[in-house]
Design an enzyme around this catalytic site. Structure first.
Site, short mmCIF file in Angstrom:
data_model
loop_
_atom_site.label_atom_id
_atom_site.label_comp_id
_atom_site.label_asym_id
_atom_site.label_seq_id
_atom_site.Cartn_x
_atom_site.Cartn_y
_atom_site.Cartn_z
N HIS A 14 8.58 -9.08 -2.70
CA HIS A 14 9.89 -9.30 -2.30
C HIS A 14 10.20 -10.97 -2.40
CE1 HIS A 14 9.48 -5.76 0.53
NE2 HIS A 14 9.34 -5.47 -0.67
N ASP A 68 0.87 -1.34 -0.08
CA ASP A 68 -0.16 -0.05 0.03
C ASP A 68 0.85 1.25 -0.13
OD1 ASP A 68 -2.67 -1.00 -0.03
OD2 ASP A 68 -3.07 -0.95 1.77
N LYS A 89 3.84 0.97 -4.69
CA LYS A 89 4.65 0.37 -5.95
C LYS A 89 3.87 0.29 -7.11
CE LYS A 89 5.06 -3.57 -3.46
NZ LYS A 89 4.44 -2.84 -1.85
N THR A 90 2.40 -0.29 -7.10
CA THR A 90 1.84 -0.57 -8.36
C THR A 90 1.71 0.90 -9.05
OG1 THR A 90 0.93 -2.35 -7.36
CG2 THR A 90 -0.21 -1.54 -9.34
P1 GDP Z 1 1.07 -1.21 -3.42
O1 GDP Z 1 0.50 -2.30 -2.61
O2 GDP Z 1 2.50 -0.76 -3.04
O3 GDP Z 1 1.50 -1.74 -4.90
O4 GDP Z 1 0.33 0.12 -3.46
P2 GDP Z 1 -0.74 0.82 -4.65
O5 GDP Z 1 0.01 1.24 -5.70
O6 GDP Z 1 -1.57 -0.25 -4.85
O7 GDP Z 1 -1.26 1.87 -3.61
C1 GDP Z 1 -1.80 1.64 -2.62
C2 GDP Z 1 -2.94 2.87 -2.28
O8 GDP Z 1 -2.26 4.14 -2.17
C3 GDP Z 1 -3.89 3.15 -3.41
O9 GDP Z 1 -5.36 3.08 -3.00
C4 GDP Z 1 -3.38 4.14 -4.21
O10 GDP Z 1 -4.24 4.89 -4.85
C5 GDP Z 1 -2.89 5.11 -2.96
N1 GDP Z 1 -1.56 5.90 -3.60
C6 GDP Z 1 -0.53 5.20 -4.32
N2 GDP Z 1 0.40 6.36 -4.69
C7 GDP Z 1 -0.48 7.58 -3.99
C8 GDP Z 1 0.13 8.75 -4.00
O11 GDP Z 1 1.04 9.31 -4.41
N3 GDP Z 1 -0.61 9.67 -3.40
C9 GDP Z 1 -1.97 9.38 -2.65
N4 GDP Z 1 -2.53 10.15 -2.15
N5 GDP Z 1 -2.41 7.95 -2.62
C10 GDP Z 1 -1.41 6.94 -3.28
#
Ligand code: GDP
Length: 297
Positions: free
Chosen positions: A74, A26, A29-30
């Site tokens: 990971h 969260d 990354k994606t």
């Molecule tokens: P992952 O689990 O690391 O791949 O994280 P995700 O890319 O799925 O992002 C997790 C959540 O954080 C999602 O609801 C995204 O919309 C939110 N998110 C990701 N990047 C940002 C950002 O730069 N700003 C904000 N406000 N939310 C973000």
């Protein structure tokens, strides 16, 4: 690498860096992978038709190319490393500025250090009112990650994957890091590569995304990959286009495998099909013996 042979100095040409994005769940990354993919000037021209093959390439405004592994997680990184496939040149560690260092952040730092791979810290979600990038930098110190502002040599960059800010800065830092690494490979030889992901595809049979490490993989090439063999029937790039060749650091989906290999398996082009089958069979027997002897009774 398992192969001991080294390409002569004068055969080496610059190759794109291979980048893995790591970080806590969260933390973005994606989202960051998607945002970076969106900066590709080629995809922009072709209407942005993309295909998920486990890795993609971005061509920057300046004409440089960066390869991103699109398989965050990971497990993939450490499993491939455990199997001897150190494909990543640079790790981008994503840390959410509103959250902090979490267990998987620390795990990613440890994996990266163990792999001896340089890291760039992307402090994400800086658009959030509660974001506190400076606190992240301070917390990183506790794990011996010292960013430039703190007198260290780890590059860091504030980004928002959501608002798409800081992306050019991140790309510049990746390119700077890549320059320091002087990444090179010989493109003019039989290809060697690594399986990024593989599966059995209805209709197309066994397919594998190969990251070419050196040489150039061509349609018609005969190869061994893990315990499988094959002949390149077709290759599809990350834009869904059929290609005839793939050079160093290029990810390409390969069709024409005898079976499904494992992520991290090495691919080598060999001189003929008899040789390919011989090596694949030998490896299979070796692996079977290993599985039998290590199996609990
Ligand atoms: P992952 O689990 O690391 O791949 O994280 P995700 O890319 O799925 O992002 C997790 C959540 O954080 C999602 O609801 C995204 O919309 C939110 N998110 C990701 N990047 C940002 C950002 O730069 N700003 C904000 N406000 N939310 C973000």
């Amino acid at each position: 690498d398992t192969t001991a042979d080294v390409d002569a100095e004068d055969t080496l040409k610059p190759r794109p860096p291979v980048v893995t994005i790591m970080g806590h769940v969260d933390h973005g990354k994606t989202s960051l992978l998607d945002a970076l993919r969106g900066t590709d000037v080629v995809a922009g021209e072709s209407g942005g038709i993309t295909q998920h093959i486990g890795a993609y390439q971005v061509k920057t405004k300046g004409g440089d190319v960066i390869t991103f592994l699109d398989t965050p997680g990971h497990e993939a990184f450490s499993e491939m490393r455990a199997r001897g496939a150190n494909v990543t040149d640079i790790v981008v560690l994503v840390v959410a500025a509103d959250d902090g260092l979490m267990p998987q952040t620390i795990e990613a730092i440890n994996h990266t250090k163990a792999a001896g791979v340089p890291m760039i810290v992307a402090i994400n979600k800086v658009d959030k009112p509660e974001a506190n990038p400076q606190r992240i930098r301070e917390r990183l110190l506790e794990h011996e990650v010292v960013v430039e502002d703190m007198g260290g040599d780890t590059q860091d960059v504030e980004v928002s994957a959501l608002k798409k800010t800081g992306l050019d800065d991140l790309i510049d830092k990746i390119l700077l890091q890549a320059e320091l690494l002087e990444l090179r490979a010989n493109p003019d030889r039989d290809a060697e590569g690594t399986v990024i992901e593989a599966q059995l595809d209805k209709g197309r049979g066994a397919v594998a995304t190969i990251l070419v490490r050196r040489g150039t993989l061509k349609v018609g090439d005969i190869f061994v990959v893990g315990e499988q063999s094959g002949k390149v029937r077709a290759m599809v790039n990350d834009k869904g286009q059929n290609v005839k060749t793939a050079g160093p650091s290029t990810p390409v989906e390969v069709l024409g495998l005898s079976g499904v290999p494992m992520a991290g398996d090495p691919l080598s082009v060999v001189e003929n099909e008899a040789r390919a089958r011989e090596v694949a069979t030998y490896r299979h027997e070796l692996a079977t013996r290993k599985r039998t002897t290590s199996a609990p009774t």
